[in-house]
Scaffold this motif. Structure first.
Motif, PDB file in Angstrom:
ATOM      1  N   PRO A  82     -33.741 -40.223  37.645  1.00 51.98           N
ATOM      2  CA  PRO A  82     -33.352 -41.545  36.397  1.00 51.98           C
ATOM      3  C   PRO A  82     -34.254 -42.443  36.788  1.00 51.98           C
ATOM      4  O   PRO A  82     -34.038 -43.281  37.622  1.00 51.98           O
ATOM      5  N   THR A  83     -35.060 -42.752  35.891  1.00 56.47           N
ATOM      6  CA  THR A  83     -36.143 -43.929  36.094  1.00 56.47           C
ATOM      7  C   THR A  83     -36.719 -44.523  34.952  1.00 56.47           C
ATOM      8  O   THR A  83     -36.807 -43.727  34.135  1.00 56.47           O
ATOM      9  N   PRO A  84     -36.610 -45.893  34.925  1.00 54.77           N
ATOM     10  CA  PRO A  84     -37.443 -46.418  33.451  1.00 54.77           C
ATOM     11  C   PRO A  84     -38.804 -46.382  33.617  1.00 54.77           C
ATOM     12  O   PRO A  84     -39.519 -46.434  32.520  1.00 54.77           O
ATOM     13  N   GLN A  85     -39.410 -45.939  34.744  1.00 54.83           N
ATOM     14  CA  GLN A  85     -41.039 -45.626  35.082  1.00 54.83           C
ATOM     15  C   GLN A  85     -41.221 -44.612  34.117  1.00 54.83           C
ATOM     16  O   GLN A  85     -40.662 -43.377  34.305  1.00 54.83           O
ATOM     17  N   VAL A  86     -42.496 -44.397  33.597  1.00 55.40           N
ATOM     18  CA  VAL A  86     -42.791 -43.297  33.130  1.00 55.40           C
ATOM     19  C   VAL A  86     -43.800 -42.434  34.195  1.00 55.40           C
ATOM     20  O   VAL A  86     -44.698 -43.134  34.820  1.00 55.40           O
ATOM     21  N   THR A  87     -43.192 -41.446  34.554  1.00 58.46           N
ATOM     22  CA  THR A  87     -43.489 -40.737  35.771  1.00 58.46           C
ATOM     23  C   THR A  87     -44.804 -39.494  35.364  1.00 58.46           C
ATOM     24  O   THR A  87     -44.611 -38.944  34.317  1.00 58.46           O
ATOM     25  N   PRO A 142     -27.260 -65.730  26.122  1.00 57.29           N
ATOM     26  CA  PRO A 142     -27.867 -64.924  27.253  1.00 57.29           C
ATOM     27  C   PRO A 142     -28.187 -63.110  26.872  1.00 57.29           C
ATOM     28  O   PRO A 142     -27.800 -62.996  25.719  1.00 57.29           O
ATOM     29  N   TRP A 143     -29.155 -62.630  27.628  1.00 60.18           N
ATOM     30  CA  TRP A 143     -29.679 -61.477  27.303  1.00 60.18           C
ATOM     31  C   TRP A 143     -29.245 -60.534  28.214  1.00 60.18           C
ATOM     32  O   TRP A 143     -29.454 -60.951  29.548  1.00 60.18           O
ATOM     33  N   LEU A 144     -29.324 -59.067  28.162  1.00 56.36           N
ATOM     34  CA  LEU A 144     -29.318 -58.157  29.183  1.00 56.36           C
ATOM     35  C   LEU A 144     -30.293 -57.185  28.597  1.00 56.36           C
ATOM     36  O   LEU A 144     -30.515 -56.905  27.636  1.00 56.36           O
ATOM     37  N   GLN A 145     -30.991 -56.618  29.953  1.00 58.17           N
ATOM     38  CA  GLN A 145     -31.910 -55.738  29.657  1.00 58.17           C
ATOM     39  C   GLN A 145     -31.862 -54.621  30.769  1.00 58.17           C
ATOM     40  O   GLN A 145     -31.615 -55.232  32.076  1.00 58.17           O
ATOM     41  N   GLU A 146     -32.332 -53.319  30.367  1.00 52.78           N
ATOM     42  CA  GLU A 146     -32.172 -52.576  31.522  1.00 52.78           C
ATOM     43  C   GLU A 146     -33.556 -52.722  32.428  1.00 52.78           C
ATOM     44  O   GLU A 146     -34.507 -53.047  32.285  1.00 52.78           O
ATOM     45  N   TYR A 147     -32.964 -52.610  33.748  1.00 53.41           N
ATOM     46  CA  TYR A 147     -33.882 -53.017  34.891  1.00 53.41           C
ATOM     47  C   TYR A 147     -35.217 -52.092  34.970  1.00 53.41           C
ATOM     48  O   TYR A 147     -35.221 -50.974  34.506  1.00 53.41           O
ATOM     49  N   LEU A 176     -25.263 -49.356  33.633  1.00 48.81           N
ATOM     50  CA  LEU A 176     -24.378 -50.552  33.730  1.00 48.81           C
ATOM     51  C   LEU A 176     -24.526 -51.275  32.343  1.00 48.81           C
ATOM     52  O   LEU A 176     -23.655 -52.482  32.444  1.00 48.81           O
ATOM     53  N   LEU A 177     -25.645 -51.003  31.734  1.00 49.24           N
ATOM     54  CA  LEU A 177     -25.769 -51.844  30.519  1.00 49.24           C
ATOM     55  C   LEU A 177     -24.734 -52.031  29.649  1.00 49.24           C
ATOM     56  O   LEU A 177     -24.367 -53.050  29.053  1.00 49.24           O
ATOM     57  N   LEU A 178     -24.058 -50.834  29.231  1.00 48.25           N
ATOM     58  CA  LEU A 178     -23.100 -50.849  28.260  1.00 48.25           C
ATOM     59  C   LEU A 178     -21.826 -51.779  28.750  1.00 48.25           C
ATOM     60  O   LEU A 178     -21.118 -52.199  28.186  1.00 48.25           O
ATOM     61  N   ASP A 179     -21.744 -51.630  30.044  1.00 47.91           N
ATOM     62  CA  ASP A 179     -20.286 -52.258  30.643  1.00 47.91           C
ATOM     63  C   ASP A 179     -20.693 -54.037  30.464  1.00 47.91           C
ATOM     64  O   ASP A 179     -19.845 -54.729  30.074  1.00 47.91           O
ATOM     65  N   GLY A 180     -21.852 -54.168  30.743  1.00 45.49           N
ATOM     66  CA  GLY A 180     -22.365 -55.517  30.737  1.00 45.49           C
ATOM     67  C   GLY A 180     -21.917 -56.099  29.316  1.00 45.49           C
ATOM     68  O   GLY A 180     -21.546 -57.360  28.970  1.00 45.49           O
ATOM     69  N   GLY A 184     -19.439 -58.798  27.279  1.00 44.46           N
ATOM     70  CA  GLY A 184     -19.834 -60.070  26.706  1.00 44.46           C
ATOM     71  C   GLY A 184     -20.875 -61.170  27.547  1.00 44.46           C
ATOM     72  O   GLY A 184     -21.008 -62.196  27.491  1.00 44.46           O
ATOM     73  N   TYR A 185     -21.835 -60.372  28.493  1.00 47.24           N
ATOM     74  CA  TYR A 185     -22.292 -60.801  29.513  1.00 47.24           C
ATOM     75  C   TYR A 185     -23.942 -61.191  28.696  1.00 47.24           C
ATOM     76  O   TYR A 185     -24.684 -61.915  29.248  1.00 47.24           O
ATOM     77  N   GLY A 186     -24.348 -60.619  27.477  1.00 45.89           N
ATOM     78  CA  GLY A 186     -25.491 -60.935  26.792  1.00 45.89           C
ATOM     79  C   GLY A 186     -25.635 -59.882  25.501  1.00 45.89           C
ATOM     80  O   GLY A 186     -24.953 -59.150  25.457  1.00 45.89           O
ATOM     81  N   VAL A 187     -26.804 -60.457  24.892  1.00 42.08           N
ATOM     82  CA  VAL A 187     -27.108 -59.643  23.803  1.00 42.08           C
ATOM     83  C   VAL A 187     -28.057 -58.477  24.420  1.00 42.08           C
ATOM     84  O   VAL A 187     -28.829 -58.673  25.455  1.00 42.08           O
ATOM     85  N   ALA A 188     -28.324 -57.264  23.678  1.00 45.66           N
ATOM     86  CA  ALA A 188     -29.102 -56.314  24.320  1.00 45.66           C
ATOM     87  C   ALA A 188     -29.787 -55.541  23.145  1.00 45.66           C
ATOM     88  O   ALA A 188     -29.070 -55.417  22.056  1.00 45.66           O
ATOM     89  N   VAL A 189     -30.992 -54.814  23.269  1.00 49.25           N
ATOM     90  CA  VAL A 189     -31.605 -54.047  22.486  1.00 49.25           C
ATOM     91  C   VAL A 189     -31.628 -52.684  23.225  1.00 49.25           C
ATOM     92  O   VAL A 189     -31.942 -52.714  24.420  1.00 49.25           O
ATOM     93  N   THR A 190     -30.879 -51.693  22.358  1.00 46.56           N
ATOM     94  CA  THR A 190     -30.682 -50.360  22.963  1.00 46.56           C
ATOM     95  C   THR A 190     -30.740 -49.671  21.951  1.00 46.56           C
ATOM     96  O   THR A 190     -30.829 -49.624  20.654  1.00 46.56           O
TER      97      THR A 190
END
Length: 247
Positions: A82-87, A142-147, A176-180, A184-190
């Motif tokens: 599981p990685t956000p990087q395009v492998t 505040p904003w949240l974003q997947e690492y 962990l994005l959904l928990d955040g 109420g830790y931030g806005v997110a685009v998902t």
């Protein structure tokens, strides 16, 4: 060929653009030959099935369903990265990538699993009485974003919002994005599919939605898949069809 394939101007040799294009084509061609030979001879039968996907897809879609594949194919060993990087999909390495996009990855085969809109969401308590009528109204939050991604920045920039986010940005692993968001830790685009139940239950507010043509795709190298990979790809399609039918 009449073109330069190698750049010798520096201390080390490097490929020119034409050299990279030729190298990619040769790699795909010889890789297809190697995979076909391995498939015919069974040389790769014992190699674990290697899958790469995003942490969000792995956490919210793949892992909750994986026991079904395990029960049907207990003899197939699986490695999930599981990685956000395009492998890069290299011969003898990764078998299948599951990626979000429009299906256009040059030199690769892509088959749609399911489409899902992109949404900007936040907890009700975070937005409260704030007037939100356009994306620029969100920069004070505040904003949240997947690492490892630039989803929030890219989404705002495409909508003409070039100002810095006043509330700051927190990057977290995709699982962990959904928990955040719920806390109420931030806005997110998902992806809408990951938050649709929370929106329906009132735990999150859908602030903006982009329908578009994007979705999750099964991405592979051109040519025949080895039997284990074929079985997994077929299972993915069946699971996606079942999930779509239940919506």
């Amino acid at each position: 060929m009449g073109v330069a394939l190698v750049d010798r101007s520096g201390r080390e040799l490097s490929l020119t653009r034409e050299g990279r294009d030729l190298a990619d084509a040769l790699s795909a061609g010889f890789g297809s030959i190697a995979r076909t030979v391995e498939s015919l001879t069974g040389a790769d039968a014992d190699r674990p099935l290697q899958i790469t996907t995003t942490p969000s897809f792995a956490a919210h879609w793949l892992m909750p369903r994986l026991s079904d594949f395990r029960q049907a194919h207990p003899d197939i060993d699986i490695m999930i990265d599981p990685t956000p990087q395009v492998t890069r999909l290299e011969p003898g390495g990764l078998d299948i990538a599951i990626r979000y996009g429009t299906g256009h990855w040059p030199g690769l085969d892509a088959h749609l699993l399911f489409r899902s809109p992109i949404v900007a969401v936040a907890a009700p308590d975070l937005v409260r009485d704030r007037q939100v009528s356009e994306p620029a109204d969100l920069i004070g939050l505040p904003w949240l974003q997947e690492y490892g991604t630039n989803e929030a920045s890219d989404w705002l920039r495409k909508r003409g919002v070039c100002k810095d986010r006043e509330g700051g940005l927190t990057q977290v692993p995709g699982n962990l994005l959904l928990d955040g968001l719920r806390n109420g830790y931030g806005v997110a685009v998902t992806v809408h599919d990951w938050v649709c139940q929370d929106i329906a239950a009132g735990r999150l507010l859908e602030l903006f939605r982009d329908e578009g043509e994007a979705g999750y795709y099964i991405v592979t190298r051109p040519g025949p898949l080895r039997p284990n990979a074929r079985a997994f790809a077929a299972w993915l399609r069946r699971q996606a069809a079942l999930a779509t039918g239940m919506k």
